[in-house]
Design an enzyme around this catalytic site. Structure first.
Site, PDB file in Angstrom:
ATOM      1  N   CYS A 115       0.863  -1.178   0.000  1.00 43.82           N
ATOM      2  CA  CYS A 115       0.000   0.000   0.000  1.00 43.82           C
ATOM      3  C   CYS A 115       0.904   1.235   0.000  1.00 43.82           C
ATOM      4  O   CYS A 115       1.798   1.355   0.838  1.00 43.82           O
ATOM      5  CB  CYS A 115      -0.861  -0.043   1.269  1.00 43.82           C
ATOM      6  SG  CYS A 115      -1.736   1.482   1.582  1.00 43.82           S
ATOM      7  N   ASN A 149       8.605  -0.652 -10.187  1.00 46.16           N
ATOM      8  CA  ASN A 149       8.196  -1.125 -11.507  1.00 46.16           C
ATOM      9  C   ASN A 149       6.711  -0.865 -11.700  1.00 46.16           C
ATOM     10  O   ASN A 149       5.891  -1.311 -10.914  1.00 46.16           O
ATOM     11  CB  ASN A 149       8.452  -2.633 -11.652  1.00 46.16           C
ATOM     12  CG  ASN A 149       8.267  -3.105 -13.084  1.00 46.16           C
ATOM     13  OD1 ASN A 149       9.141  -2.900 -13.923  1.00 46.16           O
ATOM     14  ND2 ASN A 149       7.139  -3.718 -13.378  1.00 46.16           N
ATOM     15  N   GLU A 150       6.394  -0.125 -12.746  1.00 43.72           N
ATOM     16  CA  GLU A 150       5.005   0.133 -13.145  1.00 43.72           C
ATOM     17  C   GLU A 150       4.110   0.458 -11.948  1.00 43.72           C
ATOM     18  O   GLU A 150       3.225  -0.331 -11.570  1.00 43.72           O
ATOM     19  CB  GLU A 150       4.436  -1.043 -13.942  1.00 43.72           C
ATOM     20  CG  GLU A 150       5.068  -1.172 -15.311  1.00 43.72           C
ATOM     21  CD  GLU A 150       4.341  -2.148 -16.236  1.00 43.72           C
ATOM     22  OE1 GLU A 150       3.588  -3.001 -15.742  1.00 43.72           O
ATOM     23  OE2 GLU A 150       4.534  -2.045 -17.451  1.00 43.72           O
ATOM     24  N   GLU A 328      10.168  -1.082 -21.799  1.00 48.27           N
ATOM     25  CA  GLU A 328       9.801  -2.455 -22.185  1.00 48.27           C
ATOM     26  C   GLU A 328       9.069  -2.371 -23.518  1.00 48.27           C
ATOM     27  O   GLU A 328       7.999  -1.752 -23.601  1.00 48.27           O
ATOM     28  CB  GLU A 328       8.877  -3.080 -21.135  1.00 48.27           C
ATOM     29  CG  GLU A 328       9.512  -3.210 -19.764  1.00 48.27           C
ATOM     30  CD  GLU A 328       8.569  -3.849 -18.737  1.00 48.27           C
ATOM     31  OE1 GLU A 328       7.512  -4.393 -19.124  1.00 48.27           O
ATOM     32  OE2 GLU A 328       8.898  -3.779 -17.543  1.00 48.27           O
ATOM     33  N   TRP A 337      -0.521 -11.872 -21.988  1.00 49.10           N
ATOM     34  CA  TRP A 337      -1.580 -11.250 -21.184  1.00 49.10           C
ATOM     35  C   TRP A 337      -2.721 -10.628 -21.977  1.00 49.10           C
ATOM     36  O   TRP A 337      -3.635 -10.066 -21.392  1.00 49.10           O
ATOM     37  CB  TRP A 337      -1.000 -10.251 -20.192  1.00 49.10           C
ATOM     38  CG  TRP A 337      -0.114  -9.185 -20.766  1.00 49.10           C
ATOM     39  CD1 TRP A 337       1.254  -9.230 -20.823  1.00 49.10           C
ATOM     40  CD2 TRP A 337      -0.496  -7.936 -21.356  1.00 49.10           C
ATOM     41  NE1 TRP A 337       1.738  -8.077 -21.419  1.00 49.10           N
ATOM     42  CE2 TRP A 337       0.684  -7.265 -21.750  1.00 49.10           C
ATOM     43  CE3 TRP A 337      -1.718  -7.309 -21.597  1.00 49.10           C
ATOM     44  CZ2 TRP A 337       0.688  -6.009 -22.363  1.00 49.10           C
ATOM     45  CZ3 TRP A 337      -1.718  -6.053 -22.204  1.00 49.10           C
ATOM     46  CH2 TRP A 337      -0.528  -5.417 -22.577  1.00 49.10           C
ATOM     47  N   GLU A 377       5.239 -15.914 -16.544  1.00 49.68           N
ATOM     48  CA  GLU A 377       5.369 -15.329 -17.886  1.00 49.68           C
ATOM     49  C   GLU A 377       6.025 -16.275 -18.892  1.00 49.68           C
ATOM     50  O   GLU A 377       6.642 -15.836 -19.867  1.00 49.68           O
ATOM     51  CB  GLU A 377       6.094 -13.986 -17.791  1.00 49.68           C
ATOM     52  CG  GLU A 377       5.215 -12.981 -17.061  1.00 49.68           C
ATOM     53  CD  GLU A 377       5.816 -11.595 -16.902  1.00 49.68           C
ATOM     54  OE1 GLU A 377       7.033 -11.428 -17.131  1.00 49.68           O
ATOM     55  OE2 GLU A 377       5.052 -10.681 -16.533  1.00 49.68           O
ATOM     56  N   MET A 379       4.744 -17.929 -21.178  1.00 54.70           N
ATOM     57  CA  MET A 379       4.167 -17.853 -22.526  1.00 54.70           C
ATOM     58  C   MET A 379       4.397 -16.489 -23.183  1.00 54.70           C
ATOM     59  O   MET A 379       3.755 -16.150 -24.170  1.00 54.70           O
ATOM     60  CB  MET A 379       2.664 -18.170 -22.476  1.00 54.70           C
ATOM     61  CG  MET A 379       2.347 -19.570 -21.976  1.00 54.70           C
ATOM     62  SD  MET A 379       3.226 -20.846 -22.892  1.00 54.70           S
ATOM     63  CE  MET A 379       2.436 -20.705 -24.486  1.00 54.70           C
ATOM     64  N   HIS A 380       5.317 -15.705 -22.633  1.00 52.54           N
ATOM     65  CA  HIS A 380       5.623 -14.368 -23.169  1.00 52.54           C
ATOM     66  C   HIS A 380       6.934 -14.471 -23.943  1.00 52.54           C
ATOM     67  O   HIS A 380       7.969 -14.807 -23.383  1.00 52.54           O
ATOM     68  CB  HIS A 380       5.778 -13.418 -21.980  1.00 52.54           C
ATOM     69  CG  HIS A 380       5.860 -11.964 -22.329  1.00 52.54           C
ATOM     70  ND1 HIS A 380       6.833 -11.438 -23.150  1.00 52.54           N
ATOM     71  CD2 HIS A 380       5.095 -10.918 -21.935  1.00 52.54           C
ATOM     72  CE1 HIS A 380       6.650 -10.125 -23.242  1.00 52.54           C
ATOM     73  NE2 HIS A 380       5.601  -9.791 -22.522  1.00 52.54           N
TER      74      HIS A 380
END
Ligand code: GAL
Length: 664
Positions: A115, A149-150, A328, A337, A377, A379-380
């Site tokens: 948080c 990150n993001e 990225e 995704w 990830e 499958m990325h």
């Protein structure tokens, strides 16, 4: 200070050395160099390896990763690992976990499980950031930092925790000074919502129905401020220990839950994560667009974000030449995704990268080096296959690096003649109080942006600030709802064409309808009054006399002295109004109307524009003009740009091709 600015545009990659045996690292580093990669981002999720036990750091593996990359001349971008606090830390302070709107605690086991309001967690972040900055801050191969990150990914800007509630109360107290002032500002006389003191105020999560829109807006402002404060803790520490290295954060696409301009004021480099096919599938979600652009991506969506984040890169150093990167970039392969994950069309992966360079990116970093065979990830796609062999992205990266060598483009982006306002508060307001389900500020701004792009015009996306409009020929403000007095003064003094409406200046900062009706303070520039707005479903447009229609939103206005009606709605109501250097659009044009509005405005403002073939886009940057073909067929541009002096490619562009020509 605009330290470390690069002179040549270059390629980078996101790398997770900790996922692979150390014996492989040498091979990876030499393959990176071979593919023309200069920058490697590491570290951003590795807290539990950096500090396996509380207070016991293990830097050995990271030291060796640094040395391997450095020995190959690679420049390192180091991420602070604060998006993935280790399990032991969560167990030590379980109240650091974010809480959903429904009151449910969001637990450990993925990422972003914190948080923003939790001050204890912020201190832990300061500690790990300081430890990293002290150890690596002056390493000669360290080029830049990425904080966290993001921010906000996985819906984490808003947390309904106890820490957030306590923080919100104190924030309100500081903002309003007295509870009476808050009651007045929020309109709490309505529905008997009067508070007696700040400690009675709850977060706007669990009320029976809508809480006051001003209450919700303040919660968004508060939450946004927490992201700013959280980021600043890290930036300040890094700046003190790591002189000359740019500090960056990687923002996202179509993510508006916090004010990115404000966070960027503490960054040297704004970066963002561009996944054109994922966005098309998941964020844009328009079936017609998905059908049209599967495999190539929306021609304007990523471009819009390049132009937005380039401006964010100027927030700290205040120059027109802000630093921005793609941190990225989707490789030329399927993601994991999207709702569905198609492969890019041949050429599309190259098109994306050049669109970013054309918009002035210093570095385009691929996500990721090697596709993992394990975990979330797997499958990325990456530049390498899971078995370590090169995949298509690897070869493409090498090709683009060679093209960069030959074209020698500079990262600078010019100050565009045309500026389009995007404002986070307006986005929040239309989100909080929807009068039409699919109407948002971002969507309206994007519609305008698309029409500008279809006319081949380069655009800056700007905040509603007086500094941002200096030297422009045209400033557009669709649905920019709250206009500060000094900004309106600057608009009034400006010689630019001001293109306002719909719903510009409609609210005051307490979320009340503007005094004496919208467009509120803009009535100083154009004497009109919006008396009613009407919204309708997408299949019930409001037709316009000159063709096309208003989509989803229209306004009924009365006009004062000197205001000329230059277009009407089919029922005779005014559609486009003009006075002096101000145009006002009384609705959201569909593509047909929007093209007409924008081309008229460009002509009035004296900005040259093009009649481009469908799905062709143009961008000017420095001494080069770039042409992009987002269509699935060959287009010949030689008639539109005769005598072009080609720097890269050809005037006959194959599907998904890009050409650069020298600007005279
Ligand atoms: C980004 C994220 C990366 C990775 C990537 C996959 O949102 O920053 O860590 O998850 O998506 O596309």
């Amino acid at each position: 200070m605009n330290s470390g600015k690069l002179r040549r545009q270059t390629m980078g990659v996101c790398y997770y050395p900790e996922h692979w045996p150390e014996e492989r690292w040498e091979t990876d580093a030499s393959m990176m160099v071979e593919a023309g990669i200069s920058h490697v981002r590491i570290g951003e999720f590795a807290w539990s390896l950096m500090e396996p036990e509380p207070g016991q750091y293990d830097w050995g593996w990271l030291d060796r990763a640094f040395e391997t990359l450095a020995s190959h001349g690679l420049k390192i971008v180091l991420g602070t690992p604060t998006a993935t606090p280790p399990k032991w830390l969560v167990d030590q302070m379980p109240d650091m976990l974010p809480v959903g709107k429904n009151g449910q605690v969001r637990g450990f086991g993925s990422r972003r499980h914190y948080c923003f309001s939790h001050l204890g967690y912020r201190e832990e972040c300061a500690r790990i950031t300081r430890a990293l900055a002290e150890r690596y801050g002056k390493h000669p191969s360290l080029a830049a930092w990425q904080t966290d990150n993001e921010y906000g990914c996985h819906d984490t800007t808003y947390s309904y925790s106890e820490a957030a509630e306590a923080g919100f109360r104190r924030w309100l107290e500081a903002r309003y000074g007295s509870i009476d002032a808050l009651n007045e500002a929020w309109g709490n006389v309505f529905w008997s919502m009067i508070y007696r003191n700040f400690d009675e105020i709850e977060l706007p999560g669990q009320a029976v129905t809508q809480t006051s829109p001003a209450h919700q807006l303040d919660f968004r402002r508060y939450s946004s401020d927490q992201v700013v404060a959280f980021n600043k803790v890290q930036s300040d520490i890094i700046r003190a220990h790591s002189p000359g290295r740019g500090i960056s954060h990687n923002f996202m696409g179509k993510y508006t839950d916090f004010d990115h301009y404000a966070v960027s004021a503490d960054l040297d480099i704004a970066t963002w994560d561009a996944y054109p096919l994922g966005f098309l599938e998941r964020e844009i979600g328009d079936e017609a667009l998905i059908k049209q652009y599967t495999g190539v991506g929306d021609p304007d969506f990523d471009a819009f974000h390049h132009d937005l984040y380039r401006t964010c890169g100027q927030m700290r150093n205040g120059t027109d030449n802000g630093r921005w990167w793609i941190m990225e970039q989707q490789p030329p392969g399927p993601l994991n995704w999207g709702t569905y994950n198609s492969e890019p069309l041949p050429g599309a992966g190259r098109l994306w990268v050049w669109e970013a360079f054309a918009a002035g990116a210093e570095v385009v970093c691929y996500f990721r080096w090697r596709q993992p065979a394990f975990a979330q990830e797997q499958m990325h796609e990456g530049l390498l296959l899971p078995n370590g062999e090169p995949n298509q992205g690897y070869h493409l990266c090498g090709q683009i690096s060679k093209e960069l060598d030959s074209i020698q483009a500079t990262p600078a982006a010019d100050h565009a003649d045309v500026a389009l306002v995007f404002d986070y508060e307006s986005q929040w307001m239309l989100d909080i109080q929807k009068t039409g389900q699919d109407v948002s500020h971002l969507d309206t701004v994007l519609r305008t942006y698309r029409a500008l792009r279809r006319a081949g015009v380069s655009v800056d996306i700007i905040p509603p600030k007086k500094e941002s409009i200096v030297g422009r020929k045209m400033v557009l403000l669709p649905m920019a709802m709250v206009l500060a007095d000094d900004f309106v003064d600057a608009l009034e003094a400006s010689e630019a064409l001001i293109v306002a409406g719909p719903w510009t200046g409609a609210k005051d900062q307490n979320f009340a309808i503007a005094e004496d009706l919208p467009p509120g303070p803009l009535r100083r520039l154009i004497d009109i009054q919006v008396r009613r707005i009407e919204t309708r479903r997408p299949y019930l447009p409001f037709p316009l006399s000159d063709g096309g229609s208003f989509a989803g939103w229209r306004e009924h206005l009365i006009l004062g002295e000197g205001v000329e009606v230059i277009e009407t709605q089919s029922d005779g109501a005014p559609a486009v109004l003009h006075t002096g250097n101000v145009l006002y659009h009384a609705g959201r044009g569909d593509d047909v109307a929007q093209d007409r509005f924008i081309r008229r405005a460009l002509t009035l403002a004296g900005v040259p524009w093009f009649d481009l073939p469908q799905d062709v886009r143009i961008r000017d940057n420095g001494k080069l003009r770039y042409i992009f073909n987002y269509s699935k067929k060959t287009v010949d541009m030689s008639a539109i740009l005769p005598d072009a002096d080609v720097a890269m490619g050809s005037m006959e562009l194959a599907a998904c091709d890009v050409t650069a020509v020298h600007l005279k």
